[in-house]
Design a protein around this motif. Sequence first.
Motif, PDB file in Angstrom:
ATOM      1  N   CYS A  67      26.306   6.066  17.122  1.00 34.73           N
ATOM      2  CA  CYS A  67      26.893   5.982  18.457  1.00 34.73           C
ATOM      3  C   CYS A  67      25.826   6.113  19.539  1.00 34.73           C
ATOM      4  O   CYS A  67      25.868   5.425  20.563  1.00 34.73           O
ATOM      5  CB  CYS A  67      27.952   7.071  18.634  1.00 34.73           C
ATOM      6  N   ASP A  68      24.852   6.996  19.317  1.00 35.17           N
ATOM      7  CA  ASP A  68      23.776   7.178  20.288  1.00 35.17           C
ATOM      8  C   ASP A  68      22.940   5.913  20.430  1.00 35.17           C
ATOM      9  O   ASP A  68      22.480   5.571  21.531  1.00 35.17           O
ATOM     10  CB  ASP A  68      22.879   8.344  19.869  1.00 35.17           C
ATOM     11  N   LYS A  69      22.717   5.205  19.311  1.00 37.75           N
ATOM     12  CA  LYS A  69      21.972   3.951  19.378  1.00 37.75           C
ATOM     13  C   LYS A  69      22.756   2.903  20.162  1.00 37.75           C
ATOM     14  O   LYS A  69      22.191   2.166  20.967  1.00 37.75           O
ATOM     15  CB  LYS A  69      21.669   3.435  17.963  1.00 37.75           C
ATOM     16  N   TYR A  70      24.067   2.850  19.914  1.00 37.28           N
ATOM     17  CA  TYR A  70      24.873   1.868  20.630  1.00 37.28           C
ATOM     18  C   TYR A  70      24.877   2.164  22.128  1.00 37.28           C
ATOM     19  O   TYR A  70      24.889   1.239  22.958  1.00 37.28           O
ATOM     20  CB  TYR A  70      26.317   1.832  20.110  1.00 37.28           C
ATOM     21  N   ALA A  71      24.846   3.425  22.485  1.00 37.70           N
ATOM     22  CA  ALA A  71      24.863   3.795  23.908  1.00 37.70           C
ATOM     23  C   ALA A  71      23.681   3.206  24.666  1.00 37.70           C
ATOM     24  O   ALA A  71      23.771   2.945  25.869  1.00 37.70           O
ATOM     25  CB  ALA A  71      24.878   5.314  24.048  1.00 37.70           C
ATOM     26  N   THR A  72      22.578   2.950  23.972  1.00 34.77           N
ATOM     27  CA  THR A  72      21.380   2.436  24.647  1.00 34.77           C
ATOM     28  C   THR A  72      21.515   0.970  25.055  1.00 34.77           C
ATOM     29  O   THR A  72      20.729   0.483  25.872  1.00 34.77           O
ATOM     30  CB  THR A  72      20.130   2.598  23.763  1.00 34.77           C
ATOM     31  N   ILE A  73      22.496   0.244  24.483  1.00 34.43           N
ATOM     32  CA  ILE A  73      22.647  -1.172  24.844  1.00 34.43           C
ATOM     33  C   ILE A  73      23.800  -1.408  25.808  1.00 34.43           C
ATOM     34  O   ILE A  73      24.016  -2.535  26.250  1.00 34.43           O
ATOM     35  CB  ILE A  73      22.814  -2.061  23.599  1.00 34.43           C
ATOM     36  N   ILE A  74      24.564  -0.344  26.153  1.00 34.94           N
ATOM     37  CA  ILE A  74      25.681  -0.494  27.081  1.00 34.94           C
ATOM     38  C   ILE A  74      25.165  -1.040  28.418  1.00 34.94           C
ATOM     39  O   ILE A  74      24.237  -0.507  29.006  1.00 34.94           O
ATOM     40  CB  ILE A  74      26.391   0.856  27.309  1.00 34.94           C
ATOM     41  N   GLY A  75      25.770  -2.119  28.877  1.00 28.60           N
ATOM     42  CA  GLY A  75      25.402  -2.718  30.150  1.00 28.60           C
ATOM     43  C   GLY A  75      24.069  -3.441  30.152  1.00 28.60           C
ATOM     44  O   GLY A  75      23.654  -3.945  31.187  1.00 28.60           O
ATOM     45  N   ARG A  76      23.384  -3.492  28.989  1.00 26.41           N
ATOM     46  CA  ARG A  76      22.041  -4.076  28.956  1.00 26.41           C
ATOM     47  C   ARG A  76      22.016  -5.449  28.284  1.00 26.41           C
ATOM     48  O   ARG A  76      21.507  -6.415  28.853  1.00 26.41           O
ATOM     49  CB  ARG A  76      21.078  -3.142  28.202  1.00 26.41           C
ATOM     50  N   ASN A  77      22.537  -5.545  27.087  1.00 26.61           N
ATOM     51  CA  ASN A  77      22.409  -6.775  26.306  1.00 26.61           C
ATOM     52  C   ASN A  77      23.249  -7.917  26.872  1.00 26.61           C
ATOM     53  O   ASN A  77      24.293  -7.695  27.483  1.00 26.61           O
ATOM     54  CB  ASN A  77      22.806  -6.516  24.847  1.00 26.61           C
ATOM     55  N   ILE A  78      22.795  -9.130  26.609  1.00 28.26           N
ATOM     56  CA  ILE A  78      23.486 -10.342  27.044  1.00 28.26           C
ATOM     57  C   ILE A  78      24.119 -10.998  25.827  1.00 28.26           C
ATOM     58  O   ILE A  78      23.510 -11.053  24.753  1.00 28.26           O
ATOM     59  CB  ILE A  78      22.502 -11.322  27.718  1.00 28.26           C
ATOM     60  N   TYR A  79      25.349 -11.488  25.974  1.00 28.81           N
ATOM     61  CA  TYR A  79      26.051 -12.083  24.837  1.00 28.81           C
ATOM     62  C   TYR A  79      25.444 -13.435  24.462  1.00 28.81           C
ATOM     63  O   TYR A  79      25.330 -14.330  25.289  1.00 28.81           O
ATOM     64  CB  TYR A  79      27.530 -12.265  25.158  1.00 28.81           C
ATOM     65  N   ASN A  80      25.027 -13.562  23.207  1.00 28.24           N
ATOM     66  CA  ASN A  80      24.490 -14.832  22.708  1.00 28.24           C
ATOM     67  C   ASN A  80      24.505 -14.783  21.190  1.00 28.24           C
ATOM     68  O   ASN A  80      23.806 -13.978  20.571  1.00 28.24           O
ATOM     69  CB  ASN A  80      23.057 -15.048  23.213  1.00 28.24           C
ATOM     70  N   GLN A  81      25.318 -15.636  20.566  1.00 28.95           N
ATOM     71  CA  GLN A  81      25.421 -15.626  19.105  1.00 28.95           C
ATOM     72  C   GLN A  81      24.155 -16.162  18.440  1.00 28.95           C
ATOM     73  O   GLN A  81      23.760 -15.685  17.373  1.00 28.95           O
ATOM     74  CB  GLN A  81      26.639 -16.429  18.665  1.00 28.95           C
ATOM     75  N   ASP A  82      23.510 -17.150  19.064  1.00 31.43           N
ATOM     76  CA  ASP A  82      22.299 -17.719  18.471  1.00 31.43           C
ATOM     77  C   ASP A  82      21.129 -16.740  18.483  1.00 31.43           C
ATOM     78  O   ASP A  82      20.256 -16.793  17.609  1.00 31.43           O
ATOM     79  CB  ASP A  82      21.897 -19.001  19.210  1.00 31.43           C
ATOM     80  N   LEU A  83      21.106 -15.839  19.463  1.00 22.95           N
ATOM     81  CA  LEU A  83      20.006 -14.871  19.596  1.00 22.95           C
ATOM     82  C   LEU A  83      20.469 -13.456  19.235  1.00 22.95           C
ATOM     83  O   LEU A  83      19.906 -12.476  19.694  1.00 22.95           O
ATOM     84  CB  LEU A  83      19.458 -14.896  21.025  1.00 22.95           C
ATOM     85  N   ARG A  84      21.480 -13.362  18.369  1.00 26.14           N
ATOM     86  CA  ARG A  84      22.118 -12.076  18.061  1.00 26.14           C
ATOM     87  C   ARG A  84      21.189 -11.073  17.379  1.00 26.14           C
ATOM     88  O   ARG A  84      21.483  -9.869  17.348  1.00 26.14           O
ATOM     89  CB  ARG A  84      23.346 -12.316  17.173  1.00 26.14           C
ATOM     90  N   ASN A  85      20.059 -11.519  16.840  1.00 27.26           N
ATOM     91  CA  ASN A  85      19.123 -10.596  16.192  1.00 27.26           C
ATOM     92  C   ASN A  85      18.290  -9.808  17.191  1.00 27.26           C
ATOM     93  O   ASN A  85      17.645  -8.818  16.824  1.00 27.26           O
ATOM     94  CB  ASN A  85      18.182 -11.356  15.248  1.00 27.26           C
ATOM     95  N   TYR A  86      18.299 -10.235  18.453  1.00 20.35           N
ATOM     96  CA  TYR A  86      17.459  -9.592  19.474  1.00 20.35           C
ATOM     97  C   TYR A  86      18.247  -8.509  20.217  1.00 20.35           C
ATOM     98  O   TYR A  86      18.267  -8.445  21.425  1.00 20.35           O
ATOM     99  CB  TYR A  86      16.910 -10.641  20.446  1.00 20.35           C
TER     100      TYR A  86
END
Length: 279
Positions: free
Chosen positions: A11-30
Amino acid sequence: MAAEQKRQAVCDKYATIIGRNIYNQDLRNYCFKKYKDGNYYSDCSSSICLSYQEAGYGFGNLNTAGIYTSSKLITIDAKITAGIPDISLLRKGDMLEFAGTDASRPLKIGHVEMYYGNGIICGHGSGTPSYKDIVAYCKSRYNSLASGGWRKGLVCVRRYIQDDAQPIPDPVKLSGWNEEPDGWRFYLGNSGEPVRNAWYMDSDGKWYWFDGAGIMISNKWYMYNSEWYYMGADGAMVKGLQTIDGKWYYLDKNGKMSTEPVTLTPDQDGALQYPGLKA
């Protein structure tokens, strides 16, 4: 390490991407490594799978169907009623799988969210990862129909980290809404940390925005993804025809300020209607 500590690490790891990551299925590894343009990308399933991996408990970067079919995870009896699971049976890190629009997938699964604890889920839709009230979100999905006619509600809950023989109880931490000298905050009960720089959908189905200090924004315009929103006196995102500072504005069903002409049509009683809000 106890199961509860492992789940908390995820859960703590997921908290670091809240509001940060951009949705993209092709670049989902990044998800946790920057792409060459300097941004982070993920989709609903990779944001969860790679959070497990970053915490040291990876089971593969699967898609939503793969999360259902993987032998490394189990399906728990979540006692789903009208699309809503028995929250008392959930554990942090559990994966809630929802029906989507593709009938060819197992159980029509097309979306996944992760249980964050204390009635909150986190997930990655078409925007950026965010927190939601589990009951409000599950109701919304359950009441939404796919083009094929089926409900897009919760179909199962999958778990990777199993219970210890003697689970460690949660420590007492701030949880939910709390009014403080500098304003209102909403605390995530599993961590005692407030929502920061992110949207939060409360149990009333309304959206709220919290700044970097975790303070709820109210009576103020806010620009998000190049769109203007207005947060009302109670902090909730407003919709419809509004008068703000003596000027009239129209905010659509998603709260976005309209910059295009708006047509008002009288109904049978003569009251002006703006059907765009009902669409």
